[in-house]
Design an enzyme around this catalytic site. Sequence first.
Site, mmCIF file in Angstrom:
data_model
loop_
_atom_site.group_PDB
_atom_site.id
_atom_site.type_symbol
_atom_site.label_atom_id
_atom_site.label_comp_id
_atom_site.label_asym_id
_atom_site.label_seq_id
_atom_site.Cartn_x
_atom_site.Cartn_y
_atom_site.Cartn_z
ATOM 1 N N LYS A 112 0.818 -1.218 0.000
ATOM 2 C CA LYS A 112 0.000 0.000 0.000
ATOM 3 C C LYS A 112 0.849 1.264 0.000
ATOM 4 O O LYS A 112 0.376 2.325 -0.393
ATOM 5 C CB LYS A 112 -0.972 -0.028 1.168
ATOM 6 C CG LYS A 112 -2.022 -1.126 0.995
ATOM 7 C CD LYS A 112 -3.124 -1.069 2.030
ATOM 8 C CE LYS A 112 -4.252 -2.030 1.697
ATOM 9 N NZ LYS A 112 -3.864 -3.464 1.805
HETATM 10 C C1 LIG Z 1 -4.439 -4.531 1.195
HETATM 11 C C2 LIG Z 1 -3.680 -5.806 1.130
HETATM 12 C C3 LIG Z 1 -4.041 -6.853 0.243
HETATM 13 C C4 LIG Z 1 -5.283 -6.784 -0.634
HETATM 14 O O1 LIG Z 1 -5.165 -5.829 -1.665
HETATM 15 P P1 LIG Z 1 -6.490 -5.349 -2.450
HETATM 16 O O2 LIG Z 1 -6.035 -4.249 -3.342
HETATM 17 O O3 LIG Z 1 -7.434 -4.873 -1.384
HETATM 18 O O4 LIG Z 1 -7.020 -6.523 -3.189
HETATM 19 C C5 LIG Z 1 -3.249 -7.984 0.204
HETATM 20 N N1 LIG Z 1 -2.158 -8.114 1.004
HETATM 21 C C6 LIG Z 1 -1.783 -7.149 1.861
HETATM 22 C C7 LIG Z 1 -0.599 -7.370 2.724
HETATM 23 C C8 LIG Z 1 -2.516 -5.961 1.952
HETATM 24 O O5 LIG Z 1 -2.130 -5.000 2.820
#
Ligand SMILES: *Cc1c(COP(=O)(O)O)cnc(C)c1O
Length: 465
Positions: A112
């Site tokens: 993120k």
């Molecule tokens: C947010 C997140 C996901 C999922 O990603 P999306 O874009 O919501 O599908 C997977 N793994 C981790 C570690 C995350 O922080």
Amino acid sequence: MKYISTRGLAPSLSFEEVVLTGLASDGGLYVPETLPQFSREEIASWVGLSYQELAFKIIAPFVAGEIADADLQTLIDKSYQSFRHPAIAPLVQTDHNEWVLELFQGPTLAFKDFALQFLGNLLDFILAKRQQKVVVMGATSGDTGSAAIEGCRHCDNIDIFILHPYQRVSEVQRRQMTTVLDDNVFNIALEGNFDDCQNMVKASFADQSFLPDGRQLVAVNSINFARIMVQIVYYFYAALALGGPARAISFSVPTGNFGDIFAGYLAKRMGLPIDQLIVATNQNDILHRCISANDHSKRPLVHSLSPSMDIMVSSNFERLLFDLHGRNGEAIRDLMESFKGGAMPLSAEVMAKLQAEFASYRLDDEETISVIAEVFDKTEYLLDPHTAIGVQAARKTRRDKTTPVVCLATAHPAKFPEAVTKACAVATPALPHHMADLFEREERYQVLANDMAGVHSYMAAQIKS
Ligand SMILES: *Cc1c(COP(=O)(O)O)cnc(C)c1O
């Protein structure tokens, strides 16, 4: 470029307006009216570009006419300065023709950071131009909150409030948020669960009258299209490193809200040769059930070892459905209306398109742990539980072992020590050295009752003029 709502009734907006708006007024999500297209020759000419140079090529058409080239390059360069690895998104080989794309080299150890480092800088840039200040408000069960705080802490024009459920997030995750002591950062530990936090945020967006004059709330969750846009870049980056666009590459993506894999789908639409796009889920498997069996029905949330994918309904799936229904807003409104009843059956025609674009696989905790153990056993490489789900989904659904598959590594294993330690007692993942003193750092957060008026008056009192 103009952006339109998936439900067809909200006004179309410019890029800057979309970044500040969040959900469309008709309840839909904003998507670009047309997608930038790149030819094979153009993509091939990008071989060898740095991550930042490549990001510029891909993002520029989305912001054309609104952000000058030099400003965009500066925003990109600034956003990836905080990453620990010079490659920004390094590839590690874990098997024959199987690679892990390490997207956890940013400040909070999860993918993120890619989008939220950029979004913080982008917001601050847009706001400075408009001489405007905003309030970022979000709820988190873990990763999003810390990445948003790191993205906004240095922004002059943003106050950020992140709500987490009091005593219900892991200590690493809490400390990643609460040890950020900048005076525009406010952590609220709400006496309730994650749903209470989310409901509080939703209600606050619906009635913003508690804010001082001239302020508005801005959302930094993945309904904000800028986040998706930024994530398209690493699909191109990985493909170029592995011989694309001359050959197609497959991607396996640990999926929660469908934001990350939707970026991969857009990369393909924009001209990148992608063979398979694999949706990998944990026990919260609405997307796997939908893709494999046309069963898009709500089930109770299960708490898994991969908590960032513990999601009942994936909000970004609506963006895909909009494309699969010929970009017909009325069709999406009808679907969402039927989904209020708990299920959303798709037509045979839409199912055929969906299955042509995506494969899917679902793992439970036991299988997740055994994948972490197996990969560590063979390679001494430690996967975090989210990434392990992507790796196993790739192994189970690949139809062609001669096509390279890239598994997106969405978090660093030290962020989720419980699953990793369960899998391999010998290997306790260590935090990277810039975070080694996390458990000694001073924390700051406010515990508040699950009461709207109390939260709003606390917020209003903290916002500086
Ligand atoms: C947010 C997140 C996901 C999922 O990603 P999306 O874009 O919501 O599908 C997977 N793994 C981790 C570690 C995350 O922080």
